[in-house]
Design a protein around this motif. Structure first.
Motif, PDB file in Angstrom:
ATOM      1  N   SER A  53      12.156 -43.883  -0.015  1.00 62.59           N
ATOM      2  CA  SER A  53      12.339 -43.858   1.433  1.00 62.59           C
ATOM      3  C   SER A  53      11.718 -42.604   2.033  1.00 62.59           C
ATOM      4  CB  SER A  53      13.834 -43.892   1.754  1.00 62.59           C
ATOM      5  OG  SER A  53      14.056 -43.657   3.120  1.00 62.59           O
ATOM      6  N   ALA A  54      11.200 -42.730   3.241  1.00 58.84           N
ATOM      7  CA  ALA A  54      10.709 -41.563   3.969  1.00 58.84           C
ATOM      8  C   ALA A  54      11.875 -40.804   4.588  1.00 58.84           C
ATOM      9  CB  ALA A  54       9.728 -41.996   5.047  1.00 58.84           C
ATOM     10  N   ARG A  55      13.051 -41.437   4.636  1.00 54.87           N
ATOM     11  CA  ARG A  55      14.256 -40.813   5.189  1.00 54.87           C
ATOM     12  C   ARG A  55      15.405 -40.983   4.192  1.00 54.87           C
ATOM     13  NH1 ARG A  55      15.587 -43.079  10.714  1.00 54.87           N
ATOM     14  NH2 ARG A  55      16.897 -41.249  10.710  1.00 54.87           N
ATOM     15  N   THR A  72       4.489 -40.113  -7.789  1.00 56.95           N
ATOM     16  CA  THR A  72       5.379 -40.637  -6.746  1.00 56.95           C
ATOM     17  C   THR A  72       6.734 -39.952  -6.829  1.00 56.95           C
ATOM     18  OG1 THR A  72       4.257 -42.771  -6.758  1.00 56.95           O
ATOM     19  CG2 THR A  72       6.467 -42.720  -5.834  1.00 56.95           C
ATOM     20  N   LEU A  73       7.256 -39.776  -8.029  1.00 53.94           N
ATOM     21  CA  LEU A  73       8.534 -39.090  -8.205  1.00 53.94           C
ATOM     22  C   LEU A  73       8.453 -37.641  -7.726  1.00 53.94           C
ATOM     23  CD1 LEU A  73       9.606 -40.358 -11.729  1.00 53.94           C
ATOM     24  CD2 LEU A  73      10.678 -40.898  -9.554  1.00 53.94           C
ATOM     25  N   THR A  74       7.373 -36.960  -8.055  1.00 54.71           N
ATOM     26  CA  THR A  74       7.198 -35.574  -7.643  1.00 54.71           C
ATOM     27  C   THR A  74       7.163 -35.467  -6.128  1.00 54.71           C
ATOM     28  OG1 THR A  74       5.970 -35.120  -9.667  1.00 54.71           O
ATOM     29  CG2 THR A  74       5.708 -33.540  -7.871  1.00 54.71           C
ATOM     30  N   ARG A  75       6.410 -36.358  -5.486  1.00 59.20           N
ATOM     31  CA  ARG A  75       6.316 -36.355  -4.020  1.00 59.20           C
ATOM     32  C   ARG A  75       7.687 -36.621  -3.399  1.00 59.20           C
ATOM     33  NH1 ARG A  75       2.948 -40.538  -2.915  1.00 59.20           N
ATOM     34  NH2 ARG A  75       4.621 -41.829  -2.136  1.00 59.20           N
ATOM     35  N   HIS A  76       8.436 -37.570  -3.952  1.00 57.50           N
ATOM     36  CA  HIS A  76       9.761 -37.907  -3.435  1.00 57.50           C
ATOM     37  C   HIS A  76      10.716 -36.724  -3.552  1.00 57.50           C
ATOM     38  CE1 HIS A  76      13.269 -40.220  -2.388  1.00 57.50           C
ATOM     39  NE2 HIS A  76      13.844 -39.853  -3.517  1.00 57.50           N
ATOM     40  N   LEU A  77      10.691 -36.045  -4.676  1.00 58.74           N
ATOM     41  CA  LEU A  77      11.559 -34.882  -4.866  1.00 58.74           C
ATOM     42  C   LEU A  77      11.213 -33.769  -3.881  1.00 58.74           C
ATOM     43  CD1 LEU A  77      11.772 -34.791  -8.754  1.00 58.74           C
ATOM     44  CD2 LEU A  77      13.603 -35.355  -7.153  1.00 58.74           C
ATOM     45  N   GLN A  78       9.921 -33.557  -3.632  1.00 65.14           N
ATOM     46  CA  GLN A  78       9.499 -32.535  -2.680  1.00 65.14           C
ATOM     47  C   GLN A  78       9.983 -32.884  -1.276  1.00 65.14           C
ATOM     48  OE1 GLN A  78       8.198 -29.583  -3.208  1.00 65.14           O
ATOM     49  NE2 GLN A  78       8.237 -29.150  -1.022  1.00 65.14           N
ATOM     50  N   LEU A  79       9.854 -34.152  -0.871  1.00 66.55           N
ATOM     51  CA  LEU A  79      10.335 -34.580   0.447  1.00 66.55           C
ATOM     52  C   LEU A  79      11.840 -34.405   0.568  1.00 66.55           C
ATOM     53  CD1 LEU A  79       8.204 -37.809   0.955  1.00 66.55           C
ATOM     54  CD2 LEU A  79       7.994 -35.662   2.213  1.00 66.55           C
ATOM     55  N   ALA A  80      12.566 -34.712  -0.500  1.00 59.23           N
ATOM     56  CA  ALA A  80      14.022 -34.560  -0.484  1.00 59.23           C
ATOM     57  C   ALA A  80      14.401 -33.090  -0.334  1.00 59.23           C
ATOM     58  CB  ALA A  80      14.628 -35.145  -1.755  1.00 59.23           C
ATOM     59  N   ARG A  81      13.689 -32.195  -1.031  1.00 56.51           N
ATOM     60  CA  ARG A  81      13.964 -30.767  -0.905  1.00 56.51           C
ATOM     61  C   ARG A  81      13.708 -30.289   0.523  1.00 56.51           C
ATOM     62  NH1 ARG A  81      10.628 -29.947  -5.429  1.00 56.51           N
ATOM     63  NH2 ARG A  81      11.855 -30.286  -7.277  1.00 56.51           N
ATOM     64  N   GLU A  82      12.588 -30.731   1.109  1.00 54.55           N
ATOM     65  CA  GLU A  82      12.261 -30.329   2.473  1.00 54.55           C
ATOM     66  C   GLU A  82      13.310 -30.833   3.455  1.00 54.55           C
ATOM     67  OE1 GLU A  82       8.311 -31.767   3.118  1.00 54.55           O
ATOM     68  OE2 GLU A  82       7.431 -30.369   1.685  1.00 54.55           O
ATOM     69  N   ALA A  83      13.762 -32.067   3.285  1.00 51.38           N
ATOM     70  CA  ALA A  83      14.783 -32.627   4.175  1.00 51.38           C
ATOM     71  C   ALA A  83      16.085 -31.850   4.053  1.00 51.38           C
ATOM     72  CB  ALA A  83      15.001 -34.103   3.858  1.00 51.38           C
ATOM     73  N   THR A  84      16.452 -31.488   2.827  1.00 53.62           N
ATOM     74  CA  THR A  84      17.677 -30.712   2.607  1.00 53.62           C
ATOM     75  C   THR A  84      17.551 -29.336   3.244  1.00 53.62           C
ATOM     76  OG1 THR A  84      18.084 -31.884   0.545  1.00 53.62           O
ATOM     77  CG2 THR A  84      19.244 -29.806   0.840  1.00 53.62           C
ATOM     78  N   ASP A  85      16.383 -28.704   3.093  1.00 54.62           N
ATOM     79  CA  ASP A  85      16.155 -27.394   3.699  1.00 54.62           C
ATOM     80  C   ASP A  85      16.270 -27.476   5.215  1.00 54.62           C
ATOM     81  OD1 ASP A  85      15.769 -26.362   1.187  1.00 54.62           O
ATOM     82  OD2 ASP A  85      13.579 -26.262   1.344  1.00 54.62           O
ATOM     83  N   GLU A  86      15.691 -28.514   5.823  1.00 59.86           N
ATOM     84  CA  GLU A  86      15.760 -28.693   7.269  1.00 59.86           C
ATOM     85  C   GLU A  86      17.202 -28.887   7.724  1.00 59.86           C
ATOM     86  OE1 GLU A  86      13.164 -31.819   8.572  1.00 59.86           O
ATOM     87  OE2 GLU A  86      11.417 -30.888   7.645  1.00 59.86           O
ATOM     88  N   GLN A  87      17.983 -29.661   6.964  1.00 57.60           N
ATOM     89  CA  GLN A  87      19.384 -29.875   7.322  1.00 57.60           C
ATOM     90  C   GLN A  87      20.168 -28.570   7.243  1.00 57.60           C
ATOM     91  OE1 GLN A  87      20.679 -32.922   4.645  1.00 57.60           O
ATOM     92  NE2 GLN A  87      19.838 -34.584   5.886  1.00 57.60           N
TER      93      GLN A  87
END
Length: 108
Positions: A53-55, A72-87
């Motif tokens: 998911s993008a969200r 794909t897994l690496t990209r997903h983990l990076q997006l999840a980290r960025e989302a957590t940091d933003e939150q």
């Protein structure tokens, strides 16, 4: 969604559904063959991720398919980290309506 009745093989339709969890939905079926009349319960379960998911919802713990590539897994983990940091950053911000400082008594 429809399924075949396990007894007469005619189509059975969903009458109602209820979410058990965010990954599991219970369905109540009724056979369309009035001579059969079978009613039964089935379920739809989300079992793994094909494309992330993008969200992403941090509360959802859903494994990836074995066919998902490492990139794909690496990209997903990076997006999840960025989302957590933003939150974390947005929850730590001080509301803009709060005064920066208060005037001392007798000033102003």
């Amino acid at each position: 969604m429809r399924m075949k009745c396990p007894h007469c093989s005619e189509w059975a339709n969903i009458r109602t559904s209820e979410a058990v969890t965010n990954l599991l939905v219970r369905h109540y079926f009724v056979c369309s063959n009035h001579l059969c009349g079978h009613t039964f319960v089935g379920a739809t379960e989300i079992t793994y991720t094909l494309s992330p998911s993008a969200r992403p919802n941090p509360a959802v713990m859903l494994p990836f398919s074995k066919n998902v590539s490492r990139s794909t897994l690496t990209r997903h983990l990076q997006l999840a980290r960025e989302a957590t940091d933003e939150q974390l950053l947005s929850s730590a911000k001080v509301p803009s309506s709060a005064p920066d400082s208060q005037a001392a008594p007798g000033e102003g």
